[in-house]
Scaffold this motif. Structure first.
Motif, PDB file in Angstrom:
ATOM      1  N   VAL A 262     -26.491  -4.590  -8.968  1.00 45.66           N
ATOM      2  CA  VAL A 262     -26.967  -4.496  -7.586  1.00 45.66           C
ATOM      3  C   VAL A 262     -26.139  -3.487  -6.794  1.00 45.66           C
ATOM      4  CG1 VAL A 262     -27.145  -5.805  -5.418  1.00 45.66           C
ATOM      5  CG2 VAL A 262     -27.880  -6.853  -7.558  1.00 45.66           C
ATOM      6  N   ASN A 263     -24.908  -3.280  -7.232  1.00 45.10           N
ATOM      7  CA  ASN A 263     -23.951  -2.469  -6.475  1.00 45.10           C
ATOM      8  C   ASN A 263     -24.505  -1.113  -6.034  1.00 45.10           C
ATOM      9  OD1 ASN A 263     -21.349  -2.069  -5.409  1.00 45.10           O
ATOM     10  ND2 ASN A 263     -20.827  -0.805  -7.145  1.00 45.10           N
ATOM     11  N   GLY A 264     -25.186  -0.446  -6.972  1.00 40.28           N
ATOM     12  CA  GLY A 264     -25.667   0.912  -6.690  1.00 40.28           C
ATOM     13  C   GLY A 264     -26.739   0.978  -5.617  1.00 40.28           C
TER      14      GLY A 264
ATOM     15  N   GLN B 252     -25.694  -1.519   2.503  1.00 40.58           N
ATOM     16  CA  GLN B 252     -24.722  -1.992   3.504  1.00 40.58           C
ATOM     17  C   GLN B 252     -23.286  -1.786   3.047  1.00 40.58           C
ATOM     18  OE1 GLN B 252     -25.318  -5.878   5.591  1.00 40.58           O
ATOM     19  NE2 GLN B 252     -26.937  -6.098   4.063  1.00 40.58           N
ATOM     20  N   HIS B 253     -23.032  -2.010   1.750  1.00 34.20           N
ATOM     21  CA  HIS B 253     -21.638  -2.035   1.301  1.00 34.20           C
ATOM     22  C   HIS B 253     -21.019  -0.633   1.225  1.00 34.20           C
ATOM     23  CE1 HIS B 253     -22.246  -0.509  -2.760  1.00 34.20           C
ATOM     24  NE2 HIS B 253     -21.005  -0.784  -3.082  1.00 34.20           N
ATOM     25  N   LEU B 254     -21.863   0.412   1.241  1.00 35.36           N
ATOM     26  CA  LEU B 254     -21.296   1.767   1.241  1.00 35.36           C
ATOM     27  C   LEU B 254     -20.422   1.958   2.479  1.00 35.36           C
ATOM     28  CD1 LEU B 254     -24.362   3.888   0.097  1.00 35.36           C
ATOM     29  CD2 LEU B 254     -22.350   3.281  -1.242  1.00 35.36           C
TER      30      LEU B 254
ATOM     31  N   VAL C 141     -17.504  -1.437   2.410  1.00 30.56           N
ATOM     32  CA  VAL C 141     -16.489  -1.455   1.345  1.00 30.56           C
ATOM     33  C   VAL C 141     -15.933  -0.058   1.091  1.00 30.56           C
ATOM     34  CG1 VAL C 141     -16.059  -1.942  -1.102  1.00 30.56           C
ATOM     35  CG2 VAL C 141     -17.515  -3.472   0.224  1.00 30.56           C
ATOM     36  N   HIS C 142     -16.838   0.920   0.996  1.00 32.30           N
ATOM     37  CA  HIS C 142     -16.387   2.263   0.603  1.00 32.30           C
ATOM     38  C   HIS C 142     -16.100   3.174   1.795  1.00 32.30           C
ATOM     39  CE1 HIS C 142     -17.182   1.178  -3.485  1.00 32.30           C
ATOM     40  NE2 HIS C 142     -18.453   0.964  -3.255  1.00 32.30           N
ATOM     41  N   ASP C 143     -16.284   2.657   2.998  1.00 32.34           N
ATOM     42  CA  ASP C 143     -16.003   3.432   4.201  1.00 32.34           C
ATOM     43  C   ASP C 143     -16.804   4.735   4.237  1.00 32.34           C
ATOM     44  OD1 ASP C 143     -14.823   3.923   6.623  1.00 32.34           O
ATOM     45  OD2 ASP C 143     -13.044   4.875   5.780  1.00 32.34           O
TER      46      ASP C 143
ATOM     47  N   PHE D 122     -13.075   5.810  -8.407  1.00 36.02           N
ATOM     48  CA  PHE D 122     -12.915   5.672  -6.963  1.00 36.02           C
ATOM     49  C   PHE D 122     -13.816   4.548  -6.436  1.00 36.02           C
ATOM     50  CE2 PHE D 122     -15.026   7.153  -3.007  1.00 36.02           C
ATOM     51  CZ  PHE D 122     -13.992   6.906  -2.132  1.00 36.02           C
ATOM     52  N   LEU D 123     -15.077   4.530  -6.908  1.00 32.48           N
ATOM     53  CA  LEU D 123     -16.016   3.512  -6.429  1.00 32.48           C
ATOM     54  C   LEU D 123     -15.722   2.149  -7.052  1.00 32.48           C
ATOM     55  CD1 LEU D 123     -19.261   5.654  -6.588  1.00 32.48           C
ATOM     56  CD2 LEU D 123     -18.050   4.950  -4.531  1.00 32.48           C
ATOM     57  N   LYS D 124     -15.360   2.160  -8.345  1.00 34.89           N
ATOM     58  CA  LYS D 124     -15.179   0.897  -9.071  1.00 34.89           C
ATOM     59  C   LYS D 124     -13.998   0.096  -8.531  1.00 34.89           C
ATOM     60  CE  LYS D 124     -13.210  -0.140 -13.287  1.00 34.89           C
ATOM     61  NZ  LYS D 124     -12.711   0.359 -14.535  1.00 34.89           N
TER      62      LYS D 124
ATOM     63  N   GLU E  64     -12.707   0.000  -5.617  1.00 33.46           N
ATOM     64  CA  GLU E  64     -12.919  -0.616  -4.306  1.00 33.46           C
ATOM     65  C   GLU E  64     -13.820  -1.851  -4.394  1.00 33.46           C
ATOM     66  OE1 GLU E  64     -12.142   2.927  -1.142  1.00 33.46           O
ATOM     67  OE2 GLU E  64     -14.190   2.661  -1.799  1.00 33.46           O
ATOM     68  N   ASP E  65     -14.615  -1.934  -5.461  1.00 32.20           N
ATOM     69  CA  ASP E  65     -15.574  -3.036  -5.603  1.00 32.20           C
ATOM     70  C   ASP E  65     -15.071  -4.195  -6.446  1.00 32.20           C
ATOM     71  OD1 ASP E  65     -18.391  -0.899  -5.986  1.00 32.20           O
ATOM     72  OD2 ASP E  65     -17.894  -2.161  -4.302  1.00 32.20           O
ATOM     73  N   GLY E  66     -14.088  -3.902  -7.314  1.00 29.30           N
ATOM     74  CA  GLY E  66     -13.737  -4.804  -8.410  1.00 29.30           C
ATOM     75  C   GLY E  66     -13.610  -6.260  -8.006  1.00 29.30           C
TER      76      GLY E  66
END
Ligand code: FES
Ligand code: FE2
Length: 356
Positions: A173-175, A179-181, A184-186, A307-309, A311-313
């Motif tokens: 679902v992450n991709g 909202q989470h961009l 979470v990823h600023d 970089f993306l992983k 921040e989500d882990g």
């Protein structure tokens, strides 16, 4: 004691159950990643646990790979301990031999071989340096390729598998979680999602957006890559995902930059954990300079992914996913869940759908 999140807060936070999505009893039809090709030498065998299925893989003298249910039909010894003889596997215990179709072809203590002594056999293929298995005897589907690289020579690079404390359907679902961009990823990117099913059992999701002014990270991106941002996810049979980043990006707004591609291969593990194998892919370019460019792009894809992983882990280690409160902005996620629920359960599923 270790608790599985789905088993917590049962009375006070009801979980919406799905027929296939996030359902550990179901393994859909699809290509599953199993072993590195280099880990299965000629005339050797290895057993693997794929969900709740123990499978023996063996490579015959010809170099071909075969896959059978792992437990010997005589007394149940794991055939992964056995020897490979020609294109057959021989059980370690009483030396019964089975051919590539799982048929017993030799029982040393007697001449007659009962025709009903056999094991299920499965379709296997080798791609991206891995052995893949389909939970049935044959498959017309190919292991997912990046559309832009189909039938082209490629370079690829494996990365270490990583593990998540939730079903891989949830990590996927992450991709598409717009909202989470931001949170979470600023990345203050306003994304628009469009979904289509380019062929049966495939889902393609394109995310497009513009970098607004204001946020520092977004401004930096805007200067470097222009105002637009787009990426695409393709899911095949719910078992492999292909991410393409840097679509239609121009460096300083002038020069076309190559797209970056990677694959995610997913596998359910025991104790309700999932394994994800990242594979970076790029076109094979000619000459020494081409080699350097291709390998630089593989490296760059890996850096962006890290970089993306990172921040989500922790999110995916601490989640009890529920779909009771999805918003309008979560529509792509709802559509993705509906796609997963339409996939066909394989014979490796622990129970028939609709017969709990
Ligand atoms: S258990 Fe395999 S041959 Fe007896
Ligand atoms: Fe993310």
């Amino acid at each position: 004691m270790y608790f599985i999140p789905e088993q917590l807060n049962i009375q006070t936070q009801q979980l919406r159950e799905h027929t296939v999505f996030n359902n550990w009893d179901v393994m859909t039809e699809g290509w599953y990643i199993a072993l590195k090709s280099s880990d299965l030498k000629k005339a050797t065998a290895k057993s693997c646990l794929l969900g709740k299925q123990r499978i023996v893989f063996f490579r015959g003298d010809s170099g071909s790979v075969y896959a059978l249910d792992a437990f010997c039909p005589h007394m149940g010894v794991d055939l992964g301990l056995g020897n490979v003889i020609g294109e057959n596997i021989q059980c370690l215990f009483h030396h019964w031999q089975f051919n590539e179709n799982g048929q017993c072809v030799d029982i040393p203590c007697q001449e007659e071989v009962p025709s009903n002594v056999c094991l299920a056999h499965y379709a296997v293929t080798e791609k991206y340096g891995y052995i893949w298995i389909w939970p049935d005897q044959s498959s017309k589907a190919k292991v997912l390729e990046i559309p832009e690289l189909e039938d082209k020579a490629i370079f690829f690079k494996h990365d270490e598998a990583y593990f998540r404390g939730c079903h891989f359907h949830i990590t996927m679902v992450n991709g598409i979680d717009a909202q989470h961009l931001r949170t979470v990823h600023d990345l203050a990117v306003n994304m628009q999602a469009s979904l289509c099913e380019p062929q049966p059992h495939h889902l393609e999701i394109s995310m497009r957006g513009e970098f607004p002014q204001g946020n520092k990270r977004a401004q930096w991106m805007r200067k470097l890559f222009g105002g637009q941002y787009a990426y695409r996810m393709i899911y095949a049979y719910g078992t492999i995902g292909a991410l393409t980043m840097m679509q239609n990006v121009k460096l300083f707004g002038k020069w076309n930059l190559p797209m970056l591609h990677m694959l995610y291969a997913y596998l359910p593990l025991k104790e309700k954990r999932s394994k994800v194998v990242p594979i970076y892919v790029t076109q094979k370019r000619k000459g020494v300079l081409g080699w350097i460019i291709s390998h630089f792009l593989l490296w760059l894809t890996q850096r962006l992914f890290y970089f993306l992983k990172e921040e989500d882990g922790m999110i995916y280690e601490n989640i009890r996913f529920n779909t009771n409160s999805l918003l309008k902005i979560d529509q792509p996620i709802a559509k993705y869940i509906a796609y997963i629920n339409r996939l066909k359960p394989s014979k490796w599923s622990a129970r028939d759908i609709g017969k709990p």
